[in-house]
Design an enzyme around this catalytic site. Structure first.
Site, short mmCIF file in Angstrom:
data_model
loop_
_atom_site.label_atom_id
_atom_site.label_comp_id
_atom_site.label_asym_id
_atom_site.label_seq_id
_atom_site.Cartn_x
_atom_site.Cartn_y
_atom_site.Cartn_z
N HIS A 199 38.93 30.57 4.14
CA HIS A 199 38.14 30.31 5.53
C HIS A 199 36.91 29.73 4.81
O HIS A 199 35.77 30.07 5.68
CB HIS A 199 38.05 31.50 6.25
CG HIS A 199 39.42 32.09 6.57
ND1 HIS A 199 40.05 31.69 7.82
CD2 HIS A 199 40.30 32.77 5.96
CE1 HIS A 199 41.48 32.17 7.65
NE2 HIS A 199 41.52 32.88 6.68
N ASP A 249 43.09 28.75 10.82
CA ASP A 249 43.34 30.00 10.82
C ASP A 249 44.74 30.37 11.32
O ASP A 249 45.15 29.69 12.28
CB ASP A 249 42.52 30.85 11.91
CG ASP A 249 41.02 30.95 11.59
OD1 ASP A 249 40.67 30.67 10.41
OD2 ASP A 249 40.21 31.16 12.62
N HIS A 270 45.95 35.89 9.74
CA HIS A 270 44.56 36.33 9.57
C HIS A 270 44.16 37.40 10.29
O HIS A 270 43.14 38.14 9.66
CB HIS A 270 43.77 35.11 9.84
CG HIS A 270 42.38 35.12 9.66
ND1 HIS A 270 41.68 35.66 8.66
CD2 HIS A 270 41.19 34.58 10.64
CE1 HIS A 270 40.54 35.74 8.64
NE2 HIS A 270 40.25 35.04 9.87
N HIS A 282 39.95 35.17 17.91
CA HIS A 282 40.80 35.84 16.84
C HIS A 282 41.90 36.79 17.32
O HIS A 282 43.11 36.55 17.09
CB HIS A 282 40.04 36.35 15.73
CG HIS A 282 39.36 35.48 14.82
ND1 HIS A 282 37.87 35.06 15.33
CD2 HIS A 282 39.23 34.92 13.48
CE1 HIS A 282 37.62 33.98 14.21
NE2 HIS A 282 38.43 34.20 13.29
#
Length: 257
Positions: free
Chosen positions: A69, A75, A79, A207
């Site tokens: 990263h 991503d 992850h 995320h």
């Protein structure tokens, strides 16, 4: 004439421009800094093997040292803990690495407020002007942050309260992940989340929501100002690292003129 031949000829003629959205990768590339007690990635570096010398008289080559990263990178779902049972980067289907791209420009607002957060209503307003978000597409969030990429301190923009960079609200991240046909988002900042996202509930919502939904992220993009609001095609090319949580990537956009 087939569509692929037409595409190749249009690229050669320049009627379709290939725009590189990738930041150069070097030891000066800004990297994320997590506070203690968390571990951090290493900076990118080259370790020379030979350079036309006694170690190899006719060739030059290097080992590379980097994190998954670092720089412009991809991503994969695995992850994040919410996507722990999802794809690693080697398992992402090639067809999902190519798709329509739209650009939402919040650079003026981010210039006034480095903590600016994109809201659902901002995306709805964009859709009212340009049409619905594309099926299997990418939302590229332009904030002007790529202008800071040559200066690590300015890029991370941290003070005693932590880093300050634009991103997505919790509600917007969840909505994009669960209620839109997008397959990913792309940003100009060091990560897909805002600098202050560690303090959100839940923390790091892009995320958490996007990767948890089996979608993807692209970070540290540049040249988004050269793309139209709608109409470009994005090509993301990460390394197929087995069990990899992500990878540095070359990211290109095709723009018709």
């Amino acid at each position: 004439m087939t569509l692929l031949v037409q595409l190749a000829e249009a690229v050669a003629a320049g009627t379709i421009e290939v725009v590189d959205l990738t930041a150069p990768l070097s030891h000066e590339t800004p990297i994320l800094h997590l506070p203690e007690p968390f571990n951090n990635t290493v900076q990118f570096s080259l370790r020379e093997i030979s350079r036309y010398d006694e170690r190899g008289p006719a060739w030059y080559w290097n080992d590379i040292v980097t994190g998954e990263h670092v720089g412009t990178h991809f991503d994969a779902p695995v992850h994040w803990i919410t996507g722990r049972d999802g794809e690693d980067v080697s398992q992402v289907a090639p067809r999902r690495l190519i798709g329509p791209a739209v650009v939402l420009d919040a650079s003026e607002r981010a210039a006034q407020d480095p903590d600016h957060l994109l809201q659902v209503e901002d995306v709805r307003e964009w859709e009212s002007k340009y049409g619905p978000l594309p099926e299997g597409g990418w939302l590229l969030y332009r904030t002007g942050w790529d202008a800071r990429a040559g200066d690590q301190a300015a890029f991370l923009n941290a003070n005693e309260t932590g880093p300050h960079s634009p991103g997505f609200s919790v509600e917007c991240a969840k909505w994009l992940a669960e209620e839109t046909p997008l397959q990913g988002i792309g940003v100009e900042t060091v990560g897909t989340d805002a600098g202050a996202a560690h303090s959100f509930d839940p923390p790091f919502p892009c995320h958490s929501s996007m990767l948890g939904a089996g979608k993807y992220g692209l970070t540290q993009l540049r040249n988004l100002d050269r793309l139209p609001a709608r109409g470009a095609v994005l090509i993301a090319a990460p390394l197929p690292i087995v069990r990899g949580s992500g990878s540095p990537a070359r990211v290109l956009a095709l723009v018709e003129h």
